[in-house]
Design a protein around this motif. Structure first.
Motif, PDB file in Angstrom:
ATOM      1  N   GLY A   1       0.836  -1.194   0.000  1.00 50.41           N
ATOM      2  CA  GLY A   1       0.000   0.000   0.000  1.00 50.41           C
ATOM      3  C   GLY A   1       0.869   1.241   0.000  1.00 50.41           C
ATOM      4  O   GLY A   1       1.914   1.268   0.644  1.00 50.41           O
ATOM      5  N   TYR A   2       0.433   2.250  -0.718  1.00 52.41           N
ATOM      6  CA  TYR A   2       1.229   3.470  -0.828  1.00 52.41           C
ATOM      7  C   TYR A   2       1.345   4.199   0.517  1.00 52.41           C
ATOM      8  O   TYR A   2       2.284   4.949   0.739  1.00 52.41           O
ATOM      9  N   ASN A   3       0.396   3.948   1.428  1.00 53.10           N
ATOM     10  CA  ASN A   3       0.404   4.684   2.692  1.00 53.10           C
ATOM     11  C   ASN A   3       0.803   3.825   3.898  1.00 53.10           C
ATOM     12  O   ASN A   3       0.675   4.258   5.031  1.00 53.10           O
ATOM     13  N   LEU A   4       1.329   2.612   3.667  1.00 54.30           N
ATOM     14  CA  LEU A   4       1.735   1.732   4.761  1.00 54.30           C
ATOM     15  C   LEU A   4       2.987   2.275   5.448  1.00 54.30           C
ATOM     16  O   LEU A   4       3.980   2.579   4.802  1.00 54.30           O
ATOM     17  N   VAL A   5       2.938   2.376   6.788  1.00 52.28           N
ATOM     18  CA  VAL A   5       4.065   2.890   7.562  1.00 52.28           C
ATOM     19  C   VAL A   5       4.811   1.743   8.231  1.00 52.28           C
ATOM     20  O   VAL A   5       6.029   1.631   8.106  1.00 52.28           O
ATOM     21  N   GLU A   6       4.072   0.880   8.997  1.00 51.88           N
ATOM     22  CA  GLU A   6       4.695  -0.207   9.733  1.00 51.88           C
ATOM     23  C   GLU A   6       3.629  -1.203  10.179  1.00 51.88           C
ATOM     24  O   GLU A   6       2.435  -0.972  10.004  1.00 51.88           O
ATOM     25  N   PHE A   7       4.109  -2.296  10.792  1.00 54.91           N
ATOM     26  CA  PHE A   7       3.225  -3.283  11.412  1.00 54.91           C
ATOM     27  C   PHE A   7       3.539  -3.334  12.895  1.00 54.91           C
ATOM     28  O   PHE A   7       4.668  -3.069  13.308  1.00 54.91           O
ATOM     29  N   ARG A   8       2.526  -3.715  13.696  1.00 55.36           N
ATOM     30  CA  ARG A   8       2.716  -3.897  15.135  1.00 55.36           C
ATOM     31  C   ARG A   8       2.210  -5.282  15.510  1.00 55.36           C
ATOM     32  O   ARG A   8       1.063  -5.626  15.256  1.00 55.36           O
ATOM     33  N   LEU A   9       3.089  -6.087  16.120  1.00 54.55           N
ATOM     34  CA  LEU A   9       2.754  -7.430  16.579  1.00 54.55           C
ATOM     35  C   LEU A   9       2.562  -7.393  18.087  1.00 54.55           C
ATOM     36  O   LEU A   9       3.417  -6.863  18.802  1.00 54.55           O
ATOM     37  N   THR A  10       1.466  -7.948  18.569  1.00 53.44           N
ATOM     38  CA  THR A  10       1.216  -7.994  20.004  1.00 53.44           C
ATOM     39  C   THR A  10       0.673  -9.351  20.408  1.00 53.44           C
ATOM     40  O   THR A  10       0.131 -10.080  19.570  1.00 53.44           O
ATOM     41  N   ALA A  11       0.832  -9.683  21.692  1.00 53.60           N
ATOM     42  CA  ALA A  11       0.311 -10.922  22.272  1.00 53.60           C
ATOM     43  C   ALA A  11      -0.676 -10.547  23.361  1.00 53.60           C
ATOM     44  O   ALA A  11      -0.363  -9.718  24.227  1.00 53.60           O
ATOM     45  N   ILE A  12      -1.853 -11.157  23.344  1.00 55.18           N
ATOM     46  CA  ILE A  12      -2.900 -10.882  24.327  1.00 55.18           C
ATOM     47  C   ILE A  12      -3.120 -12.162  25.115  1.00 55.18           C
ATOM     48  O   ILE A  12      -3.586 -13.165  24.568  1.00 55.18           O
ATOM     49  N   SER A  13      -2.774 -12.133  26.413  1.00 60.48           N
ATOM     50  CA  SER A  13      -2.891 -13.322  27.256  1.00 60.48           C
ATOM     51  C   SER A  13      -4.354 -13.721  27.404  1.00 60.48           C
ATOM     52  O   SER A  13      -5.223 -12.877  27.587  1.00 60.48           O
ATOM     53  N   GLN A  14      -4.618 -15.022  27.327  1.00 67.65           N
ATOM     54  CA  GLN A  14      -5.965 -15.563  27.499  1.00 67.65           C
ATOM     55  C   GLN A  14      -6.141 -16.213  28.868  1.00 67.65           C
ATOM     56  O   GLN A  14      -7.221 -16.696  29.187  1.00 67.65           O
ATOM     57  N   ASP A  15      -5.092 -16.234  29.683  1.00 69.37           N
ATOM     58  CA  ASP A  15      -5.145 -16.797  31.028  1.00 69.37           C
ATOM     59  C   ASP A  15      -5.246 -15.644  32.023  1.00 69.37           C
ATOM     60  O   ASP A  15      -4.263 -14.954  32.298  1.00 69.37           O
ATOM     61  N   LEU A  16      -6.442 -15.429  32.554  1.00 72.27           N
ATOM     62  CA  LEU A  16      -6.644 -14.340  33.499  1.00 72.27           C
ATOM     63  C   LEU A  16      -6.012 -14.677  34.833  1.00 72.27           C
ATOM     64  O   LEU A  16      -5.964 -15.830  35.242  1.00 72.27           O
ATOM     65  N   ARG A  17      -5.549 -13.662  35.511  1.00 74.92           N
ATOM     66  CA  ARG A  17      -4.997 -13.848  36.846  1.00 74.92           C
ATOM     67  C   ARG A  17      -5.538 -12.744  37.748  1.00 74.92           C
ATOM     68  O   ARG A  17      -6.039 -11.724  37.263  1.00 74.92           O
ATOM     69  N   VAL A  18      -5.418 -12.933  39.026  1.00 76.89           N
ATOM     70  CA  VAL A  18      -5.929 -11.968  39.986  1.00 76.89           C
ATOM     71  C   VAL A  18      -5.107 -10.692  39.884  1.00 76.89           C
ATOM     72  O   VAL A  18      -3.884 -10.732  39.771  1.00 76.89           O
ATOM     73  N   GLY A  19      -5.779  -9.568  39.914  1.00 78.95           N
ATOM     74  CA  GLY A  19      -5.088  -8.283  39.871  1.00 78.95           C
ATOM     75  C   GLY A  19      -4.885  -7.790  38.449  1.00 78.95           C
ATOM     76  O   GLY A  19      -5.554  -8.210  37.515  1.00 78.95           O
ATOM     77  N   ARG A  20      -3.928  -6.920  38.310  1.00 79.79           N
ATOM     78  CA  ARG A  20      -3.647  -6.300  37.021  1.00 79.79           C
ATOM     79  C   ARG A  20      -3.092  -7.325  36.035  1.00 79.79           C
ATOM     80  O   ARG A  20      -2.212  -8.114  36.368  1.00 79.79           O
ATOM     81  N   GLN A  21      -3.628  -7.311  34.805  1.00 73.23           N
ATOM     82  CA  GLN A  21      -3.174  -8.230  33.762  1.00 73.23           C
ATOM     83  C   GLN A  21      -1.858  -7.719  33.165  1.00 73.23           C
ATOM     84  O   GLN A  21      -1.627  -6.515  33.076  1.00 73.23           O
TER      85      GLN A  21
END
Length: 192
Positions: free
Chosen positions: A112-132
């Motif tokens: 694409g003429y306007n593509l700048v970059e890509f961002r890869l992220t991981a989202i945990s599916q195992d919840l834990r007590v407190g802040r994720q």
């Protein structure tokens, strides 16, 4: 005021006089012996209509958070890339291979003429007590106008489920700044 109300009420008939049969409409008494009912029209039970043709089975529709499995587009030998812009209303399947604390994602960059970059992220599916835990994202610059790309994310927790996501960052068509949206996503995958 009170004499007027009494005169109006006296002119009205009783409730039972309103429920008497009128011309040609039969009335019946309810089982409890109350005032008679007025039957407006006799009805007959009829079966539900059935279609005269076979109804087609519904086809599945892509909805929800995860994409349906789809083949990642790859140019055939000798085909040149034709850079297009990303359709942000569509999320394609992302191929991911996990290790103990890292993962490698593979996807196809349509360019694409306007593509700048890509961002890869991981989202945990195992919840834990407190802040994720927030893994942030890894920025990946496109090496060519289009083609197959890979990205690696590290620092993951062993034996944990993750959904991996690729966002494309593009220059806005009008105005200043950039716009980022998810274009690839994996189903939940566990690290080793």
């Amino acid at each position: 005021m009170l004499p007027l109300a009494v005169a109006l009420l006296a002119g009205c008939g009783s409730a039972s006089s309103l429920l008497t049969p009128s011309a040609g409409v039969p009335s019946t008494s309810p089982p409890s012996g109350g005032p008679p009912w007025i039957v407006v029209a006799q009805g007959k039970p009829t079966p539900s209509p059935t279609p005269s043709y076979r109804a087609p089975a519904p086809s599945p529709v892509a909805t929800g958070f995860l994409p349906l499995p789809s083949a990642t587009p790859v140019p055939t030998n000798g085909q040149t890339c034709e850079p297009r812009t990303y359709d942000f209303s569509r999320i394609d399947a992302l191929d991911v291979t996990t290790g103990t604390t890292d993962a490698v994602a593979t996807w196809y960059n349509i360019g694409g003429y306007n593509l700048v970059e890509f961002r890869l992220t991981a989202i945990s599916q195992d919840l834990r007590v407190g802040r994720q835990r927030d893994y942030g994202f890894v920025t990946i610059q496109p090496a060519s106008p289009c083609g197959k790309m890979t990205g690696r994310i590290t620092g993951l927790t062993p034996k944990t489920g993750y959904v991996f996501s690729i966002d494309a960052v593009v220059q806005r068509r009008s105005g200043d700044g950039t716009h980022a949206a998810t274009v690839y996503r994996s189903p939940p995958i566990r690290t080793k």
